[in-house]
Design an enzyme around this catalytic site. Structure first.
Site, PDB file in Angstrom:
ATOM      1  CG  HIS A 157      -0.264   0.118   2.544  1.00  0.00           C
ATOM      2  ND1 HIS A 157       0.066  -0.981   3.304  1.00  0.00           N
ATOM      3  CD2 HIS A 157       0.169   1.193   3.255  1.00  0.00           C
ATOM      4  CE1 HIS A 157       0.648  -0.594   4.429  1.00  0.00           C
ATOM      5  NE2 HIS A 157       0.736   0.721   4.420  1.00  0.00           N
ATOM      6  CG  HIS A 203      -4.138   0.203   4.479  1.00  0.00           C
ATOM      7  ND1 HIS A 203      -3.707  -1.078   4.743  1.00  0.00           N
ATOM      8  CD2 HIS A 203      -3.204   1.012   5.036  1.00  0.00           C
ATOM      9  CE1 HIS A 203      -2.580  -1.042   5.431  1.00  0.00           C
ATOM     10  NE2 HIS A 203      -2.246   0.212   5.611  1.00  0.00           N
ATOM     11  CG  HIS A 217       4.323   4.544   5.061  1.00  0.00           C
ATOM     12  ND1 HIS A 217       3.483   5.152   5.976  1.00  0.00           N
ATOM     13  CD2 HIS A 217       3.734   3.342   4.786  1.00  0.00           C
ATOM     14  CE1 HIS A 217       2.447   4.367   6.237  1.00  0.00           C
ATOM     15  NE2 HIS A 217       2.583   3.251   5.524  1.00  0.00           N
ATOM     16  CG  HIS A 249      -0.391  -0.245  12.304  1.00  0.00           C
ATOM     17  ND1 HIS A 249       0.295   0.891  12.660  1.00  0.00           N
ATOM     18  CD2 HIS A 249       0.154  -0.656  11.126  1.00  0.00           C
ATOM     19  CE1 HIS A 249       1.211   1.156  11.738  1.00  0.00           C
ATOM     20  NE2 HIS A 249       1.147   0.224  10.804  1.00  0.00           N
ATOM     21  CE1 TYR A 258       4.813   3.292   8.581  1.00  0.00           C
ATOM     22  CE2 TYR A 258       4.616   2.512  10.841  1.00  0.00           C
ATOM     23  CZ  TYR A 258       4.029   2.891   9.647  1.00  0.00           C
ATOM     24  OH  TYR A 258       2.669   2.877   9.534  1.00  0.00           O
ATOM     25  CD  GLU A 268       3.570  -0.056   7.336  1.00  0.00           C
ATOM     26  OE1 GLU A 268       2.997  -0.453   8.368  1.00  0.00           O
ATOM     27  OE2 GLU A 268       2.971   0.503   6.392  1.00  0.00           O
TER      28      GLU A 268
END
Length: 310
Positions: A157, A203, A217, A249, A258, A268
């Protein structure tokens, strides 16, 4: 046939002030595979792919004075979807430009380009050259034996920044037909961040409050949590600047770490999450719980997370 005209993130093109240094990092530390080089409009570019991707490229490095995102590209299901979105965007007053097969570079599909309200250049593409992954099509092993570095199997993503998160989100959901999976709301009700998908994952693109046109990122998929922990060992061994050590998360439920490439672009590694059906009901996080939403264990976010690295 899929009901989604957009399938997933196809590629990102990023700016790098030192092309050879960045190429060495992405091929030797991250373990991406170089698929081509070219020079367009006076700038040298390197095309890269992850080992399990069957198409020509997913990351393009373009030599430029600054780091950042040139554009993000999403894969279309059918060639006719180019015409569909060209008409839909045009009816909404969005200027678009069409490109023929391979016109934009080696391996490139037909493309439709336009600008989002945040100033990000967005591309929809179909027909990227298929070059195959690194496994045979008959009786394949689970993974190749000669991988280098971290070797994530695929791009996952992109996460960008926008001054007006609501306008960005409306553009992507209403015109590009993305589905929102999660949002972080300020106490006054406006959106601080949103997470949008087409691939039934948490996502394919996300946006958070920040400067227009900025890249926060872009992320690579890892198969499991152990892969992320092992990758952090590799990053530390090579002296890569780690921004956030392996953690979890709240938003997306994913596991993450990260870090920065040698010219300032944040990367990431991501795994986990959940399956998203078309009737998925978006999850909301409140401003007070933003820290837990972003980093569930630490329950706080440092100021650096909301800035563009330089």
């Amino acid at each position: 046939m899929s009901t989604d005209r957009i399938l997933r993130l196809q590629h990102v093109e990023i700016r790098v002030p030192d092309l050879e240094l960045a190429t060495a990092y992405y091929t030797e530390v991250l373990g991406l595979i170089e698929s081509a080089r070219d020079n367009r409009d006076g700038a040298d570019r390197v095309f890269l792919k992850c080992w399990d991707e069957r198409e020509h490229h997913s990351v393009i490095l373009r030599e430029a004075p600054t780091h950042g995102l040139d554009h993000m590209s999403f894969k279309l299901n059918e060639a006719s979807d180019l015409e569909y979105f060209e008409q839909k965007l045009g009816a909404a007053g969005v200027a678009t430009k069409r490109y023929a097969l391979r016109e934009l570079g080696p391996g490139w599909g037909e493309a439709l380009r336009f600008e989002s309200p945040s100033g990000h250049l967005v591309e929809l593409t179909h027909g990227t050259e298929r070059v195959g992954n690194m496994l045979p099509m008959t009786n394949p092993p689970p993974r190749p034996q000669d991988l280098v570095g971290i070797a994530p199997p695929r791009l996952d993503h992109v996460f960008v920044m926008a001054e007006d998160v609501e306008a960005f989100t409306a553009f992507f959901t209403e015109l590009l037909e993305f589905r929102m999976t999660e949002q972080i709301l300020a106490n006054d009700g406006h959106q601080l961040a949103t997470f949008l998908e087409h691939s039934h994952t948490p996502h394919d693109i996300a946006v958070i409050t920040g400067p227009n046109g900025a890249l926060h990122h872009f992320a690579f998929w890892m198969d499991d949590w152990n892969g992320i922990r092992d990758a952090a060992d590799t990053l530390a061994y090579h002296g890569v600047t780690i921004d956030v050590a392996p953690t979890r998360h709240g938003v997306t439920r994913g596991y993450t770490t990260y870090f920065f490439d040698p010219v300032g672009n944040r990367n990431e590694l991501f795994t986990g999450g959940y399956w998203v059906d078309p009737d998925f009901e978006p999850i909301t996080w409140t401003e007070e719980e933003m820290g837990r939403a972003i980093f569930y264990y630490h329950r706080q976010v440092n100021e650096r997370f909301f800035t563009v690295h330089s």
